[in-house]
Motif scaffolding. Sequence first.
Motif, PDB file in Angstrom:
ATOM      1  N   TYR A   1      -4.786   7.175  -0.441  1.00  0.00           N
ATOM      2  CA  TYR A   1      -5.190   5.879   0.090  1.00  0.00           C
ATOM      3  C   TYR A   1      -5.084   4.834  -1.007  1.00  0.00           C
ATOM      4  O   TYR A   1      -5.491   5.058  -2.151  1.00  0.00           O
ATOM      5  CB  TYR A   1      -6.622   5.970   0.618  1.00  0.00           C
ATOM      6  CG  TYR A   1      -7.216   4.666   1.053  1.00  0.00           C
ATOM      7  CD1 TYR A   1      -6.668   3.937   2.109  1.00  0.00           C
ATOM      8  CD2 TYR A   1      -8.349   4.148   0.421  1.00  0.00           C
ATOM      9  CE1 TYR A   1      -7.226   2.733   2.522  1.00  0.00           C
ATOM     10  CE2 TYR A   1      -8.919   2.953   0.832  1.00  0.00           C
ATOM     11  CZ  TYR A   1      -8.341   2.247   1.885  1.00  0.00           C
ATOM     12  OH  TYR A   1      -8.895   1.052   2.281  1.00  0.00           O
ATOM     13  N   SER A   2      -4.531   3.664  -0.679  1.00  0.00           N
ATOM     14  CA  SER A   2      -4.415   2.563  -1.626  1.00  0.00           C
ATOM     15  C   SER A   2      -5.298   1.412  -1.154  1.00  0.00           C
ATOM     16  O   SER A   2      -4.881   0.609  -0.309  1.00  0.00           O
ATOM     17  CB  SER A   2      -2.949   2.105  -1.737  1.00  0.00           C
ATOM     18  OG  SER A   2      -2.829   1.003  -2.602  1.00  0.00           O
ATOM     19  N   PRO A   3      -6.530   1.295  -1.669  1.00  0.00           N
ATOM     20  CA  PRO A   3      -7.451   0.264  -1.195  1.00  0.00           C
ATOM     21  C   PRO A   3      -7.070  -1.134  -1.662  1.00  0.00           C
ATOM     22  O   PRO A   3      -7.341  -2.112  -0.969  1.00  0.00           O
ATOM     23  CB  PRO A   3      -8.797   0.695  -1.782  1.00  0.00           C
ATOM     24  CG  PRO A   3      -8.433   1.482  -3.006  1.00  0.00           C
ATOM     25  CD  PRO A   3      -7.147   2.160  -2.682  1.00  0.00           C
TER      26      PRO A   3
ATOM     27  N   GLY B   1       0.815  -1.209   0.000  1.00  0.00           N
ATOM     28  CA  GLY B   1       0.000   0.000   0.000  1.00  0.00           C
ATOM     29  C   GLY B   1       0.845   1.253   0.000  1.00  0.00           C
ATOM     30  O   GLY B   1       0.650   2.152  -0.815  1.00  0.00           O
ATOM     31  N   ILE B   2       1.798   1.329   0.919  1.00  0.00           N
ATOM     32  CA  ILE B   2       2.687   2.489   0.995  1.00  0.00           C
ATOM     33  C   ILE B   2       3.551   2.581  -0.253  1.00  0.00           C
ATOM     34  O   ILE B   2       3.758   3.663  -0.806  1.00  0.00           O
ATOM     35  CB  ILE B   2       3.571   2.406   2.256  1.00  0.00           C
ATOM     36  CG1 ILE B   2       2.698   2.470   3.517  1.00  0.00           C
ATOM     37  CG2 ILE B   2       4.594   3.529   2.264  1.00  0.00           C
ATOM     38  CD1 ILE B   2       1.837   3.710   3.609  1.00  0.00           C
TER      39      ILE B   2
ATOM     40  N   GLU C   1      -1.105   1.756   7.246  1.00  0.00           N
ATOM     41  CA  GLU C   1      -0.342   0.947   6.296  1.00  0.00           C
ATOM     42  C   GLU C   1      -0.747   1.178   4.842  1.00  0.00           C
ATOM     43  O   GLU C   1      -0.034   0.774   3.922  1.00  0.00           O
ATOM     44  CB  GLU C   1      -0.474  -0.545   6.624  1.00  0.00           C
ATOM     45  CG  GLU C   1      -1.874  -1.103   6.539  1.00  0.00           C
ATOM     46  CD  GLU C   1      -2.606  -1.034   7.866  1.00  0.00           C
ATOM     47  OE1 GLU C   1      -3.700  -1.607   7.961  1.00  0.00           O
ATOM     48  OE2 GLU C   1      -2.076  -0.392   8.810  1.00  0.00           O
ATOM     49  N   LYS C   2      -1.879   1.875   4.627  1.00  0.00           N
ATOM     50  CA  LYS C   2      -2.315   2.175   3.258  1.00  0.00           C
ATOM     51  C   LYS C   2      -2.678   3.642   3.065  1.00  0.00           C
ATOM     52  O   LYS C   2      -3.344   4.001   2.094  1.00  0.00           O
ATOM     53  CB  LYS C   2      -3.542   1.311   2.905  1.00  0.00           C
ATOM     54  CG  LYS C   2      -3.271  -0.179   2.829  1.00  0.00           C
ATOM     55  CD  LYS C   2      -4.511  -0.904   2.321  1.00  0.00           C
ATOM     56  CE  LYS C   2      -4.230  -2.401   2.153  1.00  0.00           C
ATOM     57  NZ  LYS C   2      -5.406  -3.088   1.544  1.00  0.00           N
ATOM     58  N   PHE C   3      -2.212   4.508   3.962  1.00  0.00           N
ATOM     59  CA  PHE C   3      -2.662   5.902   3.940  1.00  0.00           C
ATOM     60  C   PHE C   3      -1.509   6.848   4.243  1.00  0.00           C
ATOM     61  O   PHE C   3      -0.799   6.675   5.234  1.00  0.00           O
ATOM     62  CB  PHE C   3      -3.781   6.096   4.961  1.00  0.00           C
ATOM     63  CG  PHE C   3      -4.396   7.462   4.951  1.00  0.00           C
ATOM     64  CD1 PHE C   3      -5.321   7.814   3.990  1.00  0.00           C
ATOM     65  CD2 PHE C   3      -4.052   8.395   5.909  1.00  0.00           C
ATOM     66  CE1 PHE C   3      -5.897   9.066   3.989  1.00  0.00           C
ATOM     67  CE2 PHE C   3      -4.609   9.650   5.925  1.00  0.00           C
ATOM     68  CZ  PHE C   3      -5.551   9.996   4.954  1.00  0.00           C
TER      69      PHE C   3
END
Length: 285
Positions: free
Chosen positions: A181-183, A31-32, A143-145
């Motif tokens: 954000y990576s969903p 995600g990051i 972890e995704k933001f």
Amino acid sequence: PSRIIGKGNYMLHKIALSIVATLFSITAFAGISDIKASNNLISLRAMSTYVDYTETGNGLLGTHTGILDTETGPVAGFAVSVSRMQDLWLGNDYLEFSFDYSSGYTKYTGSYQGGTYGSVVTTSRAVLSNISARYGRGAILHEKFILTPYAELAQHEWYRGVNYGEIYSHYHFAIGVLAQYSPVRRLVLTANAMLGNTFGSYISVVSGPASNGFAGNLGNSPLYKAGLAADYAFTKNLHGNIGIEHIRFNYGISGIYPVGGGYVAWEPDSETKYTIVKLGLGFAF
């Protein structure tokens, strides 16, 4: 035998937890990593800017009050940008440089000299250009933001084809924030909000056979921008992206200038709103 079975179950439980933790760690890292990849791009985009411009009179020297004229409609163009998120100074430093250019025609609604609004409807040439630079620092909040506050310095110019031609320009300084954000893998969604102020607002009115032009300062104003965007990595290096943003600011009334024949002219108060859609490709580096 029961101790052996229990021990075996305990070992399986540990292995399962380890696998889950590893997968979670990989997903979190992905995600990051995807967000940072979307911030390390050279991008080329097609764009459409919907212009919504309104001039308003205040009755100066007995002239009309209320709406004097408007310009509306989409103007097509392109945008080029380079962005970078790297540990350059404070960690997760974010840099972006961009340029865009659009050219086309808007719908002009106005009046003849001394007439009523709406008595003239025609088209007007429009050429828009912007150049900007940003610096910010990303903060990993999940972890995704990633949340990235930034500062922006930019310059805007609009060639307006009314009369013999008018050129409006200004600079702006603004503070904003990107929320990214990576969903799922490869996809990054971005929300952008920015608040600033224009400075150095200026107009240059071109001379023509019937009247002299003039040039001078315009009033400055707050500037607002908000937008949404999505970036998808087709491959490690090739990205596709789409976005929409809305910008709003004003120009204040100019001074009064002689234009020949005993007449004077000035630029009235106005409000400018742009709604911009961009679609294009990016190369990650």
